[in-house]
Structure formats: C-alpha cells, structure tokens
Motif scaffolding. Structure first.
Motif, PDB file in Angstrom:
ATOM      1  N   LEU A   1       0.758  -1.102   0.156  1.00  0.00           N
ATOM      2  CA  LEU A   1       0.004  -0.019  -0.006  1.00  0.00           C
ATOM      3  C   LEU A   1       0.909   1.074   0.026  1.00  0.00           C
ATOM      4  O   LEU A   1       0.537   2.156  -0.746  1.00  0.00           O
ATOM      5  CB  LEU A   1      -0.927  -0.049   1.170  1.00  0.00           C
ATOM      6  N   LEU A   2       2.054   1.195   0.721  1.00  0.00           N
ATOM      7  CA  LEU A   2       2.798   2.347   1.051  1.00  0.00           C
ATOM      8  C   LEU A   2       3.412   2.735  -0.489  1.00  0.00           C
ATOM      9  O   LEU A   2       3.414   3.755  -0.928  1.00  0.00           O
ATOM     10  CB  LEU A   2       3.863   2.213   2.059  1.00  0.00           C
ATOM     11  N   MET A   3       4.004   1.480  -1.216  1.00  0.00           N
ATOM     12  CA  MET A   3       4.421   1.912  -2.343  1.00  0.00           C
ATOM     13  C   MET A   3       3.482   2.370  -3.553  1.00  0.00           C
ATOM     14  O   MET A   3       3.773   3.362  -4.346  1.00  0.00           O
ATOM     15  CB  MET A   3       4.731   0.270  -2.806  1.00  0.00           C
ATOM     16  N   ALA A   4       2.286   1.949  -3.339  1.00  0.00           N
ATOM     17  CA  ALA A   4       1.447   2.357  -4.472  1.00  0.00           C
ATOM     18  C   ALA A   4       0.955   3.720  -4.089  1.00  0.00           C
ATOM     19  O   ALA A   4       0.771   4.698  -4.960  1.00  0.00           O
ATOM     20  CB  ALA A   4      -0.023   1.702  -4.069  1.00  0.00           C
ATOM     21  N   GLU A   5       0.972   4.086  -2.835  1.00  0.00           N
ATOM     22  CA  GLU A   5       0.688   5.697  -2.570  1.00  0.00           C
ATOM     23  C   GLU A   5       1.738   6.491  -3.060  1.00  0.00           C
ATOM     24  O   GLU A   5       1.416   7.576  -3.586  1.00  0.00           O
ATOM     25  CB  GLU A   5       0.793   5.835  -0.960  1.00  0.00           C
ATOM     26  N   ARG A   6       3.027   5.902  -2.932  1.00  0.00           N
ATOM     27  CA  ARG A   6       3.972   6.791  -3.052  1.00  0.00           C
ATOM     28  C   ARG A   6       4.228   6.905  -4.693  1.00  0.00           C
ATOM     29  O   ARG A   6       4.783   7.709  -5.489  1.00  0.00           O
ATOM     30  CB  ARG A   6       5.472   6.042  -2.565  1.00  0.00           C
ATOM     31  N   LEU A   7       3.745   5.903  -5.307  1.00  0.00           N
ATOM     32  CA  LEU A   7       3.699   5.872  -6.825  1.00  0.00           C
ATOM     33  C   LEU A   7       2.779   6.847  -7.615  1.00  0.00           C
ATOM     34  O   LEU A   7       3.058   7.233  -8.592  1.00  0.00           O
ATOM     35  CB  LEU A   7       3.592   4.468  -7.544  1.00  0.00           C
ATOM     36  N   SER A   8       1.732   7.092  -6.985  1.00  0.00           N
ATOM     37  CA  SER A   8       0.464   7.616  -7.301  1.00  0.00           C
ATOM     38  C   SER A   8       0.593   9.062  -7.913  1.00  0.00           C
ATOM     39  O   SER A   8      -0.169   9.480  -8.847  1.00  0.00           O
ATOM     40  CB  SER A   8      -0.660   7.485  -6.635  1.00  0.00           C
ATOM     41  N   PRO A   9       1.635   9.796  -7.383  1.00  0.00           N
ATOM     42  CA  PRO A   9       1.782  11.114  -7.976  1.00  0.00           C
ATOM     43  C   PRO A   9       2.212  11.125  -9.768  1.00  0.00           C
ATOM     44  O   PRO A   9       2.036  11.896 -10.406  1.00  0.00           O
ATOM     45  CB  PRO A   9       2.908  11.832  -7.217  1.00  0.00           C
ATOM     46  N   ARG A  10       2.855   9.954 -10.030  1.00  0.00           N
ATOM     47  CA  ARG A  10       3.092   9.904 -11.354  1.00  0.00           C
ATOM     48  C   ARG A  10       2.108   9.758 -12.284  1.00  0.00           C
ATOM     49  O   ARG A  10       2.277   9.685 -13.494  1.00  0.00           O
ATOM     50  CB  ARG A  10       3.867   8.303 -11.512  1.00  0.00           C
ATOM     51  N   LEU A  11       0.879   9.609 -11.692  1.00  0.00           N
ATOM     52  CA  LEU A  11      -0.367   9.519 -12.626  1.00  0.00           C
ATOM     53  C   LEU A  11      -0.679  10.850 -13.145  1.00  0.00           C
ATOM     54  O   LEU A  11      -1.313  11.166 -14.197  1.00  0.00           O
ATOM     55  CB  LEU A  11      -1.566   9.260 -11.766  1.00  0.00           C
ATOM     56  N   GLN A  12      -0.027  12.043 -12.465  1.00  0.00           N
ATOM     57  CA  GLN A  12       0.143  13.383 -13.271  1.00  0.00           C
ATOM     58  C   GLN A  12       1.049  13.595 -14.243  1.00  0.00           C
ATOM     59  O   GLN A  12       1.324  14.824 -14.396  1.00  0.00           O
ATOM     60  CB  GLN A  12      -0.068  14.319 -12.297  1.00  0.00           C
ATOM     61  N   HIS A  13       1.807  12.681 -14.842  1.00  0.00           N
ATOM     62  CA  HIS A  13       2.874  13.004 -15.597  1.00  0.00           C
ATOM     63  C   HIS A  13       2.147  13.247 -17.181  1.00  0.00           C
ATOM     64  O   HIS A  13       1.283  12.757 -17.436  1.00  0.00           O
ATOM     65  CB  HIS A  13       3.732  11.892 -15.987  1.00  0.00           C
ATOM     66  N   SER A  14       2.896  14.338 -17.987  1.00  0.00           N
ATOM     67  CA  SER A  14       2.170  14.479 -19.010  1.00  0.00           C
ATOM     68  C   SER A  14       2.427  13.331 -20.050  1.00  0.00           C
ATOM     69  O   SER A  14       1.906  13.323 -21.187  1.00  0.00           O
ATOM     70  CB  SER A  14       2.889  15.906 -19.558  1.00  0.00           C
ATOM     71  N   ASN A  15       3.306  12.513 -19.998  1.00  0.00           N
ATOM     72  CA  ASN A  15       3.657  11.413 -20.849  1.00  0.00           C
ATOM     73  C   ASN A  15       2.766  10.092 -20.459  1.00  0.00           C
ATOM     74  O   ASN A  15       2.606   9.627 -19.588  1.00  0.00           O
ATOM     75  CB  ASN A  15       5.150  10.996 -20.783  1.00  0.00           C
ATOM     76  N   ALA A  16       1.930   9.769 -21.734  1.00  0.00           N
ATOM     77  CA  ALA A  16       0.946   8.842 -21.568  1.00  0.00           C
ATOM     78  C   ALA A  16       1.240   7.536 -21.078  1.00  0.00           C
ATOM     79  O   ALA A  16       0.789   6.785 -20.341  1.00  0.00           O
ATOM     80  CB  ALA A  16      -0.100   8.721 -22.520  1.00  0.00           C
ATOM     81  N   SER A  17       2.571   7.301 -21.530  1.00  0.00           N
ATOM     82  CA  SER A  17       3.139   5.830 -21.237  1.00  0.00           C
ATOM     83  C   SER A  17       3.558   5.805 -19.594  1.00  0.00           C
ATOM     84  O   SER A  17       3.506   4.857 -19.111  1.00  0.00           O
ATOM     85  CB  SER A  17       4.267   5.398 -22.188  1.00  0.00           C
ATOM     86  N   VAL A  18       3.807   6.875 -19.116  1.00  0.00           N
ATOM     87  CA  VAL A  18       4.386   6.897 -17.745  1.00  0.00           C
ATOM     88  C   VAL A  18       2.894   6.933 -16.841  1.00  0.00           C
ATOM     89  O   VAL A  18       2.924   6.024 -16.062  1.00  0.00           O
ATOM     90  CB  VAL A  18       4.990   8.452 -17.270  1.00  0.00           C
ATOM     91  N   VAL A  19       1.947   7.423 -17.453  1.00  0.00           N
ATOM     92  CA  VAL A  19       0.616   7.256 -16.658  1.00  0.00           C
ATOM     93  C   VAL A  19       0.186   5.770 -16.828  1.00  0.00           C
ATOM     94  O   VAL A  19      -0.116   5.299 -15.709  1.00  0.00           O
ATOM     95  CB  VAL A  19      -0.526   8.296 -17.442  1.00  0.00           C
ATOM     96  N   LEU A  20       0.138   5.209 -17.941  1.00  0.00           N
ATOM     97  CA  LEU A  20      -0.341   3.964 -18.041  1.00  0.00           C
ATOM     98  C   LEU A  20       0.674   2.577 -17.299  1.00  0.00           C
ATOM     99  O   LEU A  20       0.146   2.032 -16.772  1.00  0.00           O
ATOM    100  CB  LEU A  20      -0.705   3.358 -19.576  1.00  0.00           C
ATOM    101  N   GLY A  21       1.861   3.106 -17.288  1.00  0.00           N
ATOM    102  CA  GLY A  21       2.929   2.453 -16.600  1.00  0.00           C
ATOM    103  C   GLY A  21       2.701   2.377 -15.216  1.00  0.00           C
ATOM    104  O   GLY A  21       2.675   1.629 -14.556  1.00  0.00           O
ATOM    105  N   THR A  22       2.236   3.440 -14.673  1.00  0.00           N
ATOM    106  CA  THR A  22       1.808   3.912 -13.271  1.00  0.00           C
ATOM    107  C   THR A  22       0.804   3.019 -12.893  1.00  0.00           C
ATOM    108  O   THR A  22       0.520   2.409 -11.713  1.00  0.00           O
ATOM    109  CB  THR A  22       1.620   5.297 -12.800  1.00  0.00           C
ATOM    110  N   ILE A  23      -0.252   3.245 -13.813  1.00  0.00           N
ATOM    111  CA  ILE A  23      -1.566   2.403 -13.311  1.00  0.00           C
ATOM    112  C   ILE A  23      -1.378   0.882 -13.305  1.00  0.00           C
ATOM    113  O   ILE A  23      -1.815   0.205 -12.524  1.00  0.00           O
ATOM    114  CB  ILE A  23      -2.437   2.978 -14.581  1.00  0.00           C
ATOM    115  N   ARG A  24      -0.470   0.365 -14.160  1.00  0.00           N
ATOM    116  CA  ARG A  24      -0.223  -0.985 -14.274  1.00  0.00           C
ATOM    117  C   ARG A  24       0.608  -1.272 -12.996  1.00  0.00           C
ATOM    118  O   ARG A  24       0.095  -2.449 -12.287  1.00  0.00           O
ATOM    119  CB  ARG A  24       0.484  -1.248 -15.364  1.00  0.00           C
ATOM    120  N   VAL A  25       1.480  -0.835 -12.378  1.00  0.00           N
ATOM    121  CA  VAL A  25       2.342  -1.098 -11.254  1.00  0.00           C
ATOM    122  C   VAL A  25       1.200  -1.118 -10.129  1.00  0.00           C
ATOM    123  O   VAL A  25       1.113  -1.843  -9.170  1.00  0.00           O
ATOM    124  CB  VAL A  25       3.259  -0.220 -10.920  1.00  0.00           C
ATOM    125  N   ILE A  26       0.204   0.055 -10.168  1.00  0.00           N
ATOM    126  CA  ILE A  26      -0.534   0.189  -8.853  1.00  0.00           C
ATOM    127  C   ILE A  26      -1.673  -1.037  -8.986  1.00  0.00           C
ATOM    128  O   ILE A  26      -1.953  -1.803  -7.760  1.00  0.00           O
ATOM    129  CB  ILE A  26      -1.394   1.403  -8.786  1.00  0.00           C
TER     130      ILE A  26
END
Lengths: 631, 475
Positions: A239-264
């Motif tokens: 849970l801690l890891m997912a929380e710390r990753l979630s700011p990456r959802l706000q990146h302007s690069n779409a592959s970063v956004v989807l990559g973050t969703i995948r890890v979470i």
C-alpha cells in the motif's frame, strides 16, 4: 539503366574526391559536407556508398566530434557487409574509449557495442568493466546498455565476464539516469534469458520509487516496468508503495501514466484493505480522461486500456460517462471503443441518458457505426432488465425510420430480447412483420424467420409469411435455410393444418435437393422425428420447442484469471486484443502474480466489489472491422 | 522490447528518411504493403508474430516505427510525438519533404541520441541541443528563428568544431534539473506565459417542445439566447450542451540566463481541475500544498508546464444552431451562428462552420443564401462556410439552402425519396484574450535567478487563447 549506373558511380567518385583531396579544409567543412551527403545516401537498399569505406575510415581519426559521429553511423550501417574493413577501425575506436572527453568515450562505446562482429564483441569486454565505473554518468549509462547489447550477441561470454555484476552495481549509483539505465539493461537481459530472473526487494524498490521524480520520462517508464519484478511481502508495504507511486499519474507522458496504473493495479493484489484499494483506483479516473485530449492514436490506446481497467473497476468513471460520448468526426476506431465503454458503464442510473445518445448515433452517416449503435441498444435491453422497455421503444422508433440496415440490425437484436424475456414483449412482432421487405441480409432474415417460427401460433398469418420466405429457399445462404427448416417445423407443430403442406415441401428440399450435409442431416432428423412420433405430438413439441438456455451479457465475461493477467499487461497490446501478450506474440514471457504471504487469492478478489461487473465478449476481441456487439 | 527502425515517408509512402536500429528491420517496402492492406482503424499493425508497426501522419509526412511486440503500446506513439516536437524545434513547423532531405544527417544524429538500445532515451529538446549541433541546412531557416535560438546556435557550433572545448563538459547533467541545458546565456532575458484552451462541445438537437417554443418566439431577425454573455431582445430556447470540455495547456517560453527558479500562481475560479499532467520540472509537492501553484526551474525555450481538463465549462463566445424543414416546401435548412457580447474580447478569428451531410444521398446543395461569409462544398458530404479575418462580437449570420437528393436513390416504402438535411454543424475559431474556463495568471515571481541580472524584469506577460475546435451541434 547504364546511364543511371554511371551517374551513381560518378557520385561516389565525386564524394571520394571531396574526402581525400589535399586542398585546404578549414574546420573540415568540405569533408563534413561530403560526409553528410554520404550519410544521407546511405540506405539499406543503396549500397553504392559502400565503395567509400576506406576513405570514410580515414576520417575517423580527424579531431571533430561531428565527423566522428557521421563516420560511426557509416560504420554501423555497413559493418556487416564489409567485416574485414570494419575490423580495421577497431583500434581507433578502442583508443577513443580512453579519450579525455566523456562524449567521445560514450560515442565510441555505443558504436563498438552496436557492431555485431565477433572481434568487436571480444574487444569490448575488458574496457566495458572499466567504463561501468567511469567518472562520467553519461558514459556509465552507455556502458550499461552496452552490456545488454553485448549479451544479446554473445550471452555466455558476458555471463562469464562478470559484467552483469557490474551492471548490478549501477543500481546504487548516485545518478538516477544511470540507475534507470542499469535497470533497463537488466530488464532487457532477464526478459530474454531463460535462466535469469529479475527480482527486486523492498529496499531497492523503495529507492527506485524515490528517484522516479528525478528521472526523465523514458527512464521512468523503464523503472515502472522493472517495478513489476518487486513482490510485496506485506500488505502495508504494498500500500505504501502504491501511495508513493500515485503522483506519477499526473505525468504528461501517457506511457508513464499507464505504466503507473499498471504497477498500482499489480500492487492491489497484495493489499488487504479494500477501501484503500478503492481509494487508489479512484485516482485513475482523471488522468485517463486527460489522455482523451491526446492525438488520436494515443487516445485509442488509452481508451482500449481504459476499457480493460473499467472491466475490473467500473466505478472509477461511472459518473464521467459523458466524456466518452462520440463526436461525429472522431475516427471510427475511437467511436467504436467509446461505444464499448459506454455499454460497459451503462447502469440503471444513466440508461436514459445513454439511450438518448445511442439513438443519436443510430442516425449518423457512417453505416458501420450506426449498426453497432443499434446492436448496443439491443444488448442494453439484455444487460439491464429494468431498461428493457425503454430500449425496445428506442428500437421501434428506429425501425420506423425504415432505413434498411437499421431495420435489419434491430430485427437481429429484438430476436435476442425475445429470448431473454419470453412472453413479455411479443406485442411488437406485428411492427416487425410490416418491414419484412427491408430484410436482405442473411443474419436479419434468419432472425426474423426464427421469430415467425417461434411465435407461429400468435402471428395470424405466420404460414403466409413463411411461405413468402420459402419462395427463395434455394437461393438463400445455409444460415437462412436452416432457420427456415426449423421455423417451418415449428409452424407445423403449433398449427398442423396450416403447416402441413409447407413442411412437406421444405423437408423434401432439405433432404433431396441440397448438397449441404448440415441441412440434409437436420432435414432427416426432423423427418424421422415427425414420422416416428406421429402418435405422440408432445414429444416432438418437447424436442423442437424446447426451452433454450437464457442468454445474458454476463455469459460473455472474461474469466478472472484472464482479467488478472491482462491487468498485469496494462499499456501493452493486450488491451487492444483483450488477450495476454504471451498468447498473441511468440517469445513473450507470460506475466503472473508471484506468491507471497501478502497475495490475495483470486477467488476472494472475485467477491470483492471491484469485480462485480465484468462484461466483455469474445466478439469485443475484433476491433478491426469485426462484428462488435454481436451475438 | 525495442524499436527496430524509424522511417519518414511522404503521404504517398515514398521513403524520405530511414534510421535502422536493429540488424535487419522490416523495410519501408514491407511496411507500405502492410499499410496498403490495413483498414483505417488499424492504428497499430501486426507485421508478424513478433513485430508491430506504429505510425502517425503529421505535416504531410508519415512517421513509421516498426517495433518488437513486447513494446508498451504508448511508448512508440509518445516517441513519435516527441520526435515531431524535436524536429519542429530544430527545423520549424511545418515539416516538409525538403526539410527532411536537407537535414538528413542531423536527423540521423538526433535519432542516434534519442534512441538507446532500441528504446527512447533523450527526447528533451534542451538536452538534445547540447548533444547535436544545430547546423547543416540551418542557414536557410535562420531568419525565421527566434533570437535566442540563433544565440544558442552560435555557442553550440563553435564548441563542436573542436573536441578540446567539450572535453570538460559533463554530458549527463549532474544536477537534478536534467531538462535544462547547462550554462544558458541570453542577452535579452525574457519570459512569456501562454495559456491555451481547446473547447469541445456537443449540443444536442432541440426537442420538439423547444422547437415549438422557438417557432412562436422567433421574429424576423432571430436573436441568440440568454447566457452569461448576452441578454437578447427576443428570448429563445437553446439546447443545453451535453458535453462542454476545455483541454488547457500552460506554456512557458523562457529565455533566461543561469538557473532561474520561478513561481507561477494560477487561478481556476471554483472549477475543478481534472487530471492535471505536469512537466517534470514542476514541483508536485508545492501544487499539492496549494493547488494552482506552479513552482519550477524551466527548461530553456518553450515548454508545456501543465495540461488540464475542465468539464462543464460555458459553450464559448460563438453559438450556433441548425433548423430543418423550413420554407414553403419544407425542404430548406437554416444554419445560424452568432457571437455573444463579450466580457473582454473584441473579436474572434478564423471562424469556420462546417455543414455535414450524407454525401452518399446528397448530390448538391442549391439555392444557398448566406447573409455574410462564403459557403462552398469542399468535399463529399462537407460544406464549409467561412468568415475570413476577424468577426466582431454581438454579431450574427445565417445560411439557408436546400439539399438536392441523389436521383439514383431508391424510393422508400411510401414511394418517395426522403428529403435530406444537414446532420451536424461544426464550428471552429480562435479567440485571443480569453479562456473559456475563466482560468488566469494571478502572479509570476522569479524566486531566485542564479546568474540572472537582479535588475532584469523578464516577465513580459501572459497571452490567453481559446480555440473552439469541435463545437458540434447536432441537427
């Protein structure tokens, strides 16, 4: 032809002159221009420039970075065609690996590692282990990739050399870009390797998440891919890891956004607190909506992934359904995916709004899209019981337009509605019967014929209607012929007097005058059934008019395991084909959830609220002109 | 997972540029065959059981990137976007066949830096400018370059002529600002902010009741509806938009020496910003503490700091509607557009109304009468009504006509061919000086400017632009 050849030769000769001339060449301007022309003319299909190999090699020694770059590009391009000549360049390149300038060290390192010749491979091993510890980060990151490339050419040599250990050391480098390059190299190697596997512990994973923000977008995508190799051992840790990753959802690069969703999404399998999971996945909604302002191609991939994520968690965009409404000028592939998402998110609460919208699509210009919209309305009647009446009214409204393809699509879906809700909406049969002339497609004809046969006793002139269809029996497709055969038998069972003549005629055609084995078999079966049970009509009725299994969109569900594997592949082509990548492409490792004390069992997931609506269909699969939303 | 090659072709598929990444990538010839056989909905083509093709058209060029199958689908697509941005930065938009051919070796060297081991690596324009000199066919484009670019060009070309001058350079930034070039110097320090919003609206057809109300109320000179912009003389019913979304971007153009640290405070009224996406230079923690605060050290040149979406905005300064079944024969349609009385803008530009109809069924449009502007059928199924230059506010125009139905069409069951009308109208325009969401810059402060003259007042102000892009009105 000879002219062209002569001209080509002339060109190479002219360039050679430019390269070798003794004339003054201040700052190598002349040679630079010549090399530029050579590079521009050097294509895989044009081997004319290869004649200049020795002359280009001579230029490598010149003290100009730009010239070196072009010579190296030349070398990489032609090395396989002239390995002997290429080998001559090796000493210069190895010299450059010790140059004072980090740019030159990195450049020559990259060049040597790009050349798949044994001499180059062998010569690189020793310098590589030194360059992995180079003082300059740019050189270290190039060295990391160099190891991956070298491994691809000669795995056993690299594995014996200790270079992989060296790359491992980079994971604790002070420069984030170097860390990500090391990780990328290791991921590349372990993805292809049979024996090696990447495994990341909590401490390392934690550090990776920490440096994410300091990396460029592509390094972030590397790290996000690599984080899938981290297996949480404890729910709180995940849970801690997912929380710390979630700011990456706000990146302007779409592959970063989807990559973050995948890890979470991956981490949620190791989190025990359901409300925490809901809180995490809720954050996916807004970034997904933002992706809809990107170029069409990116939008499409984003939408397909959105569809996949919504299978598991429809609630994250349940209230945003309007963002998926289609504009007439959206490309068809976007419209179709949006339509699937609208269907997926449809519920009792928003069905009225959705039907209004689908009714609009059904009057669009694009026939393919209109058909899908009509089908979607029919499927909604089946998906949401309480909306069936509204859906049927919308369909009847559409049938009233008398546009042939709309009437035909509507007929097909209405048949399914009758099957789902027997004895409820048959009053509309008369409306359909008024539009028989519009039917010229086999699927629609077969559907109508099924309706007439099924309700032969309620349709006043069912025998006349069937007779009309039978007029062209021999020209029909096998699908329609089978439907006609069965419908006529049903008519006979329900109204023997009216059906007698027709059934004899159809049985004769089906058994004696057809080449199609299916039709003949079915014909004989009915024939025997009717003649053997002549004393007992009930048995025949039971067989022919038997209860059919109920249809529902639920039966189209992907199974939980598939959804699970697909969600581990968010951002890949899995979302487009709705199949795990390992099934679509050879040589791709299947992803699965690693065992750990924190891993939730899949069946418990199934009961969790996130999984309550997994609508999808095998026929969603084909997005390319396939029969979406069909049955 | 890796990129196998990069091809650039013209729109006919003729190869202009190739950059092989792997040993033997699929050739452009093979890609063209695959593209020819593909249907328009094949955004990503499967070339074989382990190869894919990603492609995108831009500026009359086609960018083709074959990849291995395990590639995350958005990586090559985002990479194409970045490549186009970099090429625009180096060679100015729009790109053309000539620009690609003239700068072949520069593009080659750019890609050599942009792709590492088959994967995108450096795509930031600032970082690339340090690595690949801005030379070659450049002189030709030099006059069109902004001042700053020409300056940075000078410093770069001089340093690339000899290896000694860059021997001390560290090529990977050691600092935590990888997006900024080292040692930026400008004679004129300047900083501009641009906020642009593209507006997408879908307005449904009027319901029968609304139509009735309108027919009662409409006078000879119909006036637009009540809105925040306008109080009309004759009240009229308009359909509420189903969707009204503004996609916004906050762009900064910084030409500042040294390492400037900037704080830009935006206000969005009470509106909710959906899914803001930030440039890596923006400090997310500050934004979270106080939403609307962009705190950052910018890359040199132009960059997009923030992208956002706001839904439920107003439908913008231009309105329109579509009526059908008018006239004595009930066969006429009327399109009207109007500009609302503005809060603070005087005009919109490039106003354009597309009238979309079924090109299969409609042969022609006859008897068109436009009160102003010019109407032409531009392609099958689309007529365009243009208003060149500036269109003032508080203005309106109307267009009437009749669709001529194709004679070859089969008659319907009642023996007649139904009259055709436009299906949609689509309005587009540019409106300077306002944002439809009401967003604005509250303040901009250079918090610290290492290497920047203390007396410099570089902030030159902000420009707002609303682009009506897809204002779709259904008939």
């Amino acid at each position: 032809m000879s002219d062209a050849k002569f001209f080509a030769k002339g060109k190479a000769a002219e360039l050679r002159l430019e390269l070798t001339s003794d004339k003054k060449d201040k700052n190598y301007t002349r040679r630079k221009t010549a090399l530029k022309r050579i590079v521009a003319n050097m294509t895989m299909n044009n081997n004319e420039m290869i004649q200049l190999f020795p002359d280009v090699l001579d230029c490598i020694k010149l003290d100009s970075l730009e010239i070196k770059k072009m010579c190296f590009l030349y070398l990489i391009n032609y090395c396989r065609l002239k390995p002997d000549l290429a080998n001559k360049a090796l000493p210069v390149l190895l010299d450059d690996l010790r140059d004072r300038s980090p740019l030159i060290r990195a450049l020559s390192l990259r060049t040597v590692s790009c050349i798949p010749l044994p001499a180059f491979n062998e010569a690189l091993v020793d310098p590589l282990s030194r360059l992995l510890r180079d003082p300059d980060p740019y050189v270290r990151k190039t060295a990391a990739f160099g190891v991956a490339k070298l491994w691809a050419s000669d795995a056993s040599m690299v594995e014996k050399s200790g270079l992989i250990e060296g790359v491992n050391q980079l994971l604790v480098d002070s420069n984030p870009t170097v860390v990500s390059a090391g990780l990328a190299a290791l991921t590349d190697i372990t993805d292809k390797s049979e024996g090696m596997k990447l495994a990341i512990g909590y401490q390392d994973a934690s550090k990776l998440v920490q440096i994410l923000g300091d990396c460029n977008e592509w390094s972030q995508t590397y790290i996000l891919s690599a984080l899938m190799a981290y297996t949480p051992q404890d729910p709180a840790e995940a849970l801690l890891m997912a929380e710390r990753l979630s700011p990456r959802l706000q990146h302007s690069n779409a592959s970063v956004v989807l990559g973050t969703i995948r890890v979470i999404l991956y981490l949620t399998h190791y989190i025990s607190d359901d409300s925490a999971i809901q809180g995490l996945v809720k954050r996916f909604g807004p970034p997904l909506v933002t992706l809809l302002s990107k170029p069409h191609e990116i939008q499409y991939v984003a939408l397909r992934n959105c569809f996949l994520i919504l299978q598991q968690y429809p609630q994250i965009l349940q209230n945003d359904i309007k963002v998926f409404f289609c504009k007439y000028n959206d490309p068809i592939y976007i419209k179709v995916t949006k339509l699937e998402i609208i269907f997926l998110l449809a519920s009792e609460d928003n069905i009225k709004e959705i039907l209004r919208e689908l009714r609009e699509y059904a009057s669009e210009i694009d026939v393919q899209f209109v058909r899908k919209a009509v089908r979607a309305i029919g499927k909604l009647a089946i998906k949401i019981d309480t909306a069936a009446r509204d859906c049927i009214d919308t369909l009847l409204d559409l049938v009233a337009t008398r546009v042939s393809y709309i009437v035909q699509e509507a007929t097909v879906v209405i048949k399914n509605i009758f099957r789902k809700y027997p004895n409820k909406y048959e009053s509309i049969i008369s409306v359909l019967c008024k539009n028989l002339d519009s039917l010229d497609e086999p699927e629609a004809k077969a559907a109508m014929v099924w309706i007439i046969g099924q309700y032969a006793d309620r349709i006043e002139n069912s025998d006349e209607l069937l007779d009309e269809f039978l007029f062209t029996f021999k020209e029909e497709t096998i699908e329609v012929q089978l439907a006609l055969l069965t419908a006529t038998v049903k008519l006979f069972i329900q109204r023997p007097a009216k059906g007698q003549e027709l059934v004899l005629q159809v049985l004769k055609w089906s058994t004696e005058e057809t080449d199609n084995p299916d039709l003949r078999d079915r014909g004989y079966m009915y024939w025997r059934l009717l003649s053997s049970s002549s004393g007992n009509a009930d048995i025949t009725r039971q067989v022919v008019m038997s209860e059919k299994p109920a249809i529902s969109v639920e039966s189209d569900k992907l199974d939980v395991r598939t959804i699970e594997e697909l969600s581990l592949n968010i951002g890949s082509l899995s979302a487009i084909y709705l199949k795990p990548v390992s099934q679509i492409f050879k040589g791709t490792k299947a992803r699965h959830l690693e065992q750990s004390p924190a891993l939730r069992r899949s069946d418990s997931n199934f009961e969790s609220p996130g999984f309550y609506q997994n609508y999808t269909a095998a026929n969603y699969f084909s997005t390319t002109g396939g029969d979406l939303l069909s049955d | 997972m890796s990129i196998l090659a990069v091809y650039i072709t013209d729109i006919n598929g003729q190869q202009l540029f190739e950059y092989p990444v792997s040993d033997s990538p699929p050739t452009n010839k093979i890609l063209q065959v695959a593209l020819r056989d593909a249907s328009p909905e094949d955004v990503i083509l499967r070339l074989s059981s382990d190869e894919l093709l990603f492609h995108r058209k831009q500026d009359a060029l086609d960018f083709l990137i074959p990849c291995t199958a395990a590639m995350p689908a958005l990586v090559p697509l985002e990479f194409i976007s970045h490549l186009i941005k970099v090429l625009h930065d180096y060679f100015q938009p729009p790109l053309s066949r000539q620009k690609i051919e003239k700068n072949y070796s520069t593009i080659m060297m750019l890609l050599n830096e942009m792709i590492e081991d088959g994967y995108p690596f450096v795509t930031e324009e600032n970082a690339l400018r340090d690595l690949v000199p801005f030379a070659g066919g450049l002189s030709k484009f030099l006059p069109t370059l902004p001042k700053g670019a020409a300056n940075s060009l000078k410093s770069l070309t001089s340093s690339s002529s000899s290896s000694k001058s860059f021997s001390s350079d560290s090529s990977l930034p050691r600092s935590n600002v990888p997006w900024r070039r080292s040692n930026v110097k400008h004679n004129n320090n300047e900083l501009y902010v641009d906020i642009q919003e593209t507006l997408s609206v879908i307005i449904p057809a009027l319901s029968p009741t609304q139509q009735l109300l309108n027919s009662i109320n409409s006078g000879p000179n119909p006036a637009p509806s009540a809105s925040a912009f306008y109080t009309p003389a004759v009240p009229q019913v308009l359909a509420e938009p189903i969707v009204a979304i503004a996609h916004g971007s906050v762009l900064a153009t910084t030409k500042l020496s040294g390492v400037p640290d900037i704080q830009l405070i935006l206000s969005f009224g009470n509106r909710l910003l959906e899914g803001p996406a930030f440039h890596p230079c923006v400090r997310l923690a500050r934004w979270r503490e106080r939403p609307g605060t962009l705190s950052f050290i910018p890359p040199d040149g132009k960059c997009c700091l923030l992208q956002y979406t706001i839904s439920g905005v107003e439908s913008g300064p231009i309105g329109g509607d579509l009526k059908t079944g008018l006239g004595p024969m009930k066969d006429e349609f009327e399109v009207r557009v109007w500009s609302r009385v503005p809060r603070n803008v005087k005009f919109v530009e490039n106003l354009r109304v597309e009238v979309v109809f079924d090109g299969e069924r409609v042969q022609n449009v006859k008897g068109t009468r436009a009160s102003s502007g010019e109407f032409n059928i531009e392609k099958k199924g689309v007529g365009v009504w243009r208003f060149p230059g500036k269109t003032p506010m508080g203005w309106n125009a109307s267009l009437r006509g009749t669709m001529v139905v194709n004679e070859d069409l089969e008659a319907g069951p009642d023996g007649t061919v139904a009259q055709e009308f436009p299906k949609y109208i689509r309005i587009s325009y540019d409106c300077q000086g306002m944002l439809v969401s009401g967003a604005k810059v509250e303040s901009l402060r250079i918090v610290s400017g290492k290497g920047l003259d203390d007396r410099a007042k570089p902030y030159k102000g902000v420009k707002y632009l609303t682009q009506g892009k897809d204002i779709v009105i259904r008939g």
